[in-house]
Design an enzyme around this catalytic site. Structure first.
Site, PDB file in Angstrom:
ATOM      1  N   ASN A  10       0.800  -1.173  -0.041  1.00  0.00           N
ATOM      2  CA  ASN A  10      -0.092   0.014   0.177  1.00  0.00           C
ATOM      3  C   ASN A  10       0.835   1.220   0.038  1.00  0.00           C
ATOM      4  O   ASN A  10       1.383   1.631   1.109  1.00  0.00           O
ATOM      5  CB  ASN A  10      -1.024   0.131   1.408  1.00  0.00           C
ATOM      6  CG  ASN A  10      -1.852   0.941   1.330  1.00  0.00           C
ATOM      7  OD1 ASN A  10      -1.766   2.148   0.437  1.00  0.00           O
ATOM      8  ND2 ASN A  10      -2.479   1.380   2.385  1.00  0.00           N
ATOM      9  N   TRP A  11       0.973   1.799  -1.154  1.00  0.00           N
ATOM     10  CA  TRP A  11       2.195   2.763  -1.310  1.00  0.00           C
ATOM     11  C   TRP A  11       1.385   4.319  -0.660  1.00  0.00           C
ATOM     12  O   TRP A  11       2.202   5.241  -0.580  1.00  0.00           O
ATOM     13  CB  TRP A  11       2.068   3.044  -2.848  1.00  0.00           C
ATOM     14  CG  TRP A  11       3.011   2.169  -3.377  1.00  0.00           C
ATOM     15  CD1 TRP A  11       3.230   0.962  -2.814  1.00  0.00           C
ATOM     16  CD2 TRP A  11       3.484   2.055  -4.622  1.00  0.00           C
ATOM     17  NE1 TRP A  11       4.098   0.035  -4.038  1.00  0.00           N
ATOM     18  CE2 TRP A  11       4.117   0.844  -5.085  1.00  0.00           C
ATOM     19  CE3 TRP A  11       3.466   3.077  -5.909  1.00  0.00           C
ATOM     20  CZ2 TRP A  11       4.687   0.348  -6.316  1.00  0.00           C
ATOM     21  CZ3 TRP A  11       3.917   2.868  -7.220  1.00  0.00           C
ATOM     22  CH2 TRP A  11       4.732   1.611  -7.375  1.00  0.00           C
ATOM     23  N   LYS A  12       0.304   4.201  -0.109  1.00  0.00           N
ATOM     24  CA  LYS A  12      -0.521   5.304   0.507  1.00  0.00           C
ATOM     25  C   LYS A  12      -0.282   6.649  -0.668  1.00  0.00           C
ATOM     26  O   LYS A  12       0.008   6.383  -1.852  1.00  0.00           O
ATOM     27  CB  LYS A  12       0.082   5.761   1.649  1.00  0.00           C
ATOM     28  CG  LYS A  12      -0.203   4.362   2.622  1.00  0.00           C
ATOM     29  CD  LYS A  12       0.024   4.428   4.226  1.00  0.00           C
ATOM     30  CE  LYS A  12      -0.020   3.155   4.926  1.00  0.00           C
ATOM     31  NZ  LYS A  12      -0.082   3.340   6.171  1.00  0.00           N
ATOM     32  N   HIS A  97      -9.438   1.143   4.919  1.00  0.00           N
ATOM     33  CA  HIS A  97      -8.214   1.546   5.858  1.00  0.00           C
ATOM     34  C   HIS A  97      -8.519   2.223   6.945  1.00  0.00           C
ATOM     35  O   HIS A  97      -9.280   3.178   6.704  1.00  0.00           O
ATOM     36  CB  HIS A  97      -7.161   2.017   4.764  1.00  0.00           C
ATOM     37  CG  HIS A  97      -5.778   1.894   5.209  1.00  0.00           C
ATOM     38  ND1 HIS A  97      -5.370   3.192   6.064  1.00  0.00           N
ATOM     39  CD2 HIS A  97      -4.911   1.244   5.299  1.00  0.00           C
ATOM     40  CE1 HIS A  97      -4.032   2.682   6.491  1.00  0.00           C
ATOM     41  NE2 HIS A  97      -3.786   1.585   5.847  1.00  0.00           N
ATOM     42  N   GLU A  99      -6.855   4.617   8.052  1.00  0.00           N
ATOM     43  CA  GLU A  99      -6.642   6.083   7.701  1.00  0.00           C
ATOM     44  C   GLU A  99      -7.700   6.923   7.072  1.00  0.00           C
ATOM     45  O   GLU A  99      -8.237   7.948   7.140  1.00  0.00           O
ATOM     46  CB  GLU A  99      -5.244   6.273   6.825  1.00  0.00           C
ATOM     47  CG  GLU A  99      -4.003   6.349   7.524  1.00  0.00           C
ATOM     48  CD  GLU A  99      -2.984   5.599   6.675  1.00  0.00           C
ATOM     49  OE1 GLU A  99      -2.863   5.716   5.354  1.00  0.00           O
ATOM     50  OE2 GLU A  99      -2.012   5.028   7.341  1.00  0.00           O
ATOM     51  N   GLU A 169      -5.078  -4.938  10.598  1.00  0.00           N
ATOM     52  CA  GLU A 169      -4.323  -3.853  10.703  1.00  0.00           C
ATOM     53  C   GLU A 169      -4.567  -2.887  12.025  1.00  0.00           C
ATOM     54  O   GLU A 169      -5.366  -1.892  12.040  1.00  0.00           O
ATOM     55  CB  GLU A 169      -4.344  -2.766   9.597  1.00  0.00           C
ATOM     56  CG  GLU A 169      -4.044  -3.366   8.395  1.00  0.00           C
ATOM     57  CD  GLU A 169      -3.382  -2.285   7.409  1.00  0.00           C
ATOM     58  OE1 GLU A 169      -2.360  -2.674   6.870  1.00  0.00           O
ATOM     59  OE2 GLU A 169      -3.997  -1.224   7.212  1.00  0.00           O
ATOM     60  N   GLY A 175       2.424   2.520  10.745  1.00  0.00           N
ATOM     61  CA  GLY A 175       3.540   3.657  10.897  1.00  0.00           C
ATOM     62  C   GLY A 175       4.247   3.955  12.111  1.00  0.00           C
ATOM     63  O   GLY A 175       4.818   5.014  12.014  1.00  0.00           O
ATOM     64  N   SER A 214       3.652  -2.009  10.516  1.00  0.00           N
ATOM     65  CA  SER A 214       5.155  -1.962  10.696  1.00  0.00           C
ATOM     66  C   SER A 214       5.442  -3.293  10.174  1.00  0.00           C
ATOM     67  O   SER A 214       6.592  -3.587  11.099  1.00  0.00           O
ATOM     68  CB  SER A 214       5.411  -1.564  12.123  1.00  0.00           C
ATOM     69  OG  SER A 214       5.035  -0.190  12.464  1.00  0.00           O
ATOM     70  N   GLY A 235       2.930  -1.055   4.511  1.00  0.00           N
ATOM     71  CA  GLY A 235       2.950   0.483   4.033  1.00  0.00           C
ATOM     72  C   GLY A 235       4.630   1.115   3.731  1.00  0.00           C
ATOM     73  O   GLY A 235       5.020   0.628   2.597  1.00  0.00           O
ATOM     74  N   GLY A 236       5.094   1.335   4.709  1.00  0.00           N
ATOM     75  CA  GLY A 236       6.485   2.313   4.494  1.00  0.00           C
ATOM     76  C   GLY A 236       7.361   1.176   3.877  1.00  0.00           C
ATOM     77  O   GLY A 236       8.226   1.540   2.891  1.00  0.00           O
TER      78      GLY A 236
HETATM   79  P1  13P Z   1       3.176   0.621   7.859  1.00  0.00           P
HETATM   80  O1  13P Z   1       3.629  -0.734   6.959  1.00  0.00           O
HETATM   81  O2  13P Z   1       3.670   1.731   7.314  1.00  0.00           O
HETATM   82  O3  13P Z   1       2.947   0.436   9.118  1.00  0.00           O
HETATM   83  O4  13P Z   1       1.732   0.783   7.080  1.00  0.00           O
HETATM   84  C1  13P Z   1       0.895  -0.281   7.227  1.00  0.00           C
HETATM   85  C2  13P Z   1      -0.413   0.040   6.328  1.00  0.00           C
HETATM   86  O5  13P Z   1      -1.096   0.962   6.673  1.00  0.00           O
HETATM   87  C3  13P Z   1      -0.754  -0.794   5.232  1.00  0.00           C
HETATM   88  O6  13P Z   1      -2.031  -0.519   4.749  1.00  0.00           O
END
Ligand code: 13P
Length: 257
Positions: A10-12, A97, A99, A169, A175, A214, A235-236
């Site tokens: 998930n590149w956000k 998600h 967010e 999640e 994050g 994470s 994510g990251g």
């Molecule tokens: P991180 O891997 O950056 O913690 O993000 C997880 C995430 O929200 C994937 O959708």
């Protein structure tokens, strides 16, 4: 039942033409040796089409991060219909998600509508569920997961999960660099699968439940060791080819072992 591992990036709200091209080239180059794992990238919508071109014939799937809940296209400024996402090559779409729930006001009923809208367009929804730190600390984790998943089961029916993925999640792990412990992840995954089992055993056995929050190269193997953990939503670490590929390698090793 053997569920194929899925590693989704998930590149956000990250990326650029140059960075995307480099990242996809690196992932595509290694995809042939990671055949036990389904690899998915979810770039920002504006890049879906170009990322699809970079993927070409490589065994890497394309997904979106969000879609509009409306059944039909029309006067919904700024929104994207599932059919449009499918037309540019998406097979998956992330829904609910944390967010989007926290920052854009998506509640469980909106998430359920998005899940339905995705499936109506032939997209496989990746339904995100997870508790906040406050909810965990006050012992509400299972209630939250039951409610978030239950709302979608109620709206879509249990058989809809034959074409869906669940991502656990925990909000406090996203994050932050503080992933759930393997025990916490495994417990939540087993609980979610148990919720499915309460409706239909076959669906419970076949539905993939990903862990997100994470996940890094150095904790992927222990997180994926759990019987009910079918991969990760990253994510990251999905933005750096070496990190993302190391996570894919951990999933491949788990699948082979
Ligand atoms: P991180 O891997 O950056 O913690 O993000 C997880 C995430 O929200 C994937 O959708």
């Amino acid at each position: 039942m053997k569920r194929r591992k899925l590693i989704a990036g998930n590149w956000k709200m990250n990326g650029s033409h140059k960075a995307n091209a480099e990242l996809v080239a690196a992932i595509a180059a290694r995809a042939p040796e990671l055949g036990l794992v389904e690899i998915l990238v979810c770039p920002p919508a504006v890049y879906l089409e170009s990322v699809g071109r970079h993927i070409g014939n490589a065994a890497v799937a394309l997904g979106a991060q969000n879609l509009c809940e409306q059944a039909a296209p029309g006067a919904f400024t700024g929104e994207l219909h599932g059919a449009m996402l499918a037309e540019v090559g998406c097979r998956y779409v992330i829904v609910g998600h944390s967010e989007r729930r926290a920052l854009y006001g998506e509640d469980d009923s909106r998430v359920a509508q998005k899940f339905l809208a995705a499936q109506a367009c032939g997209l496989t929804p990746i339904l995100c569920v997870g508790e906040t730190l406050e909810q965990r600390q006050s012992g509400q984790t299972e209630d939250v997961l039951e409610l978030q998943l239950g709302k979608v089961i109620l709206a879509a029916g249990i058989q809809a999960f034959a074409r869906a993925v669940i991502a656990y999640e925990p909000v406090w792990a996203i994050g932050t660099g503080h992933a759930a412990t393997p025990a916490q992840a495994h417990e939540a995954h087993a609980f979610l699968r148990g919720q499915l089992r309460g409706h239909d055993a076959k669906i419970a056995d076949s539905t993939r439940v990903l862990y997100g929050g994470s996940v890094k190269a150095d904790n992927a193997a222990v997180l994926f060791a759990g019987e009910d953990v079918d991969g990760g939503l990253i994510g990251g670490a999905s933005l750096k080819a070496a990190d993302f590929l190391a996570i894919c390698v951990a999933a491949q090793a788990r699948a082979a072992g």
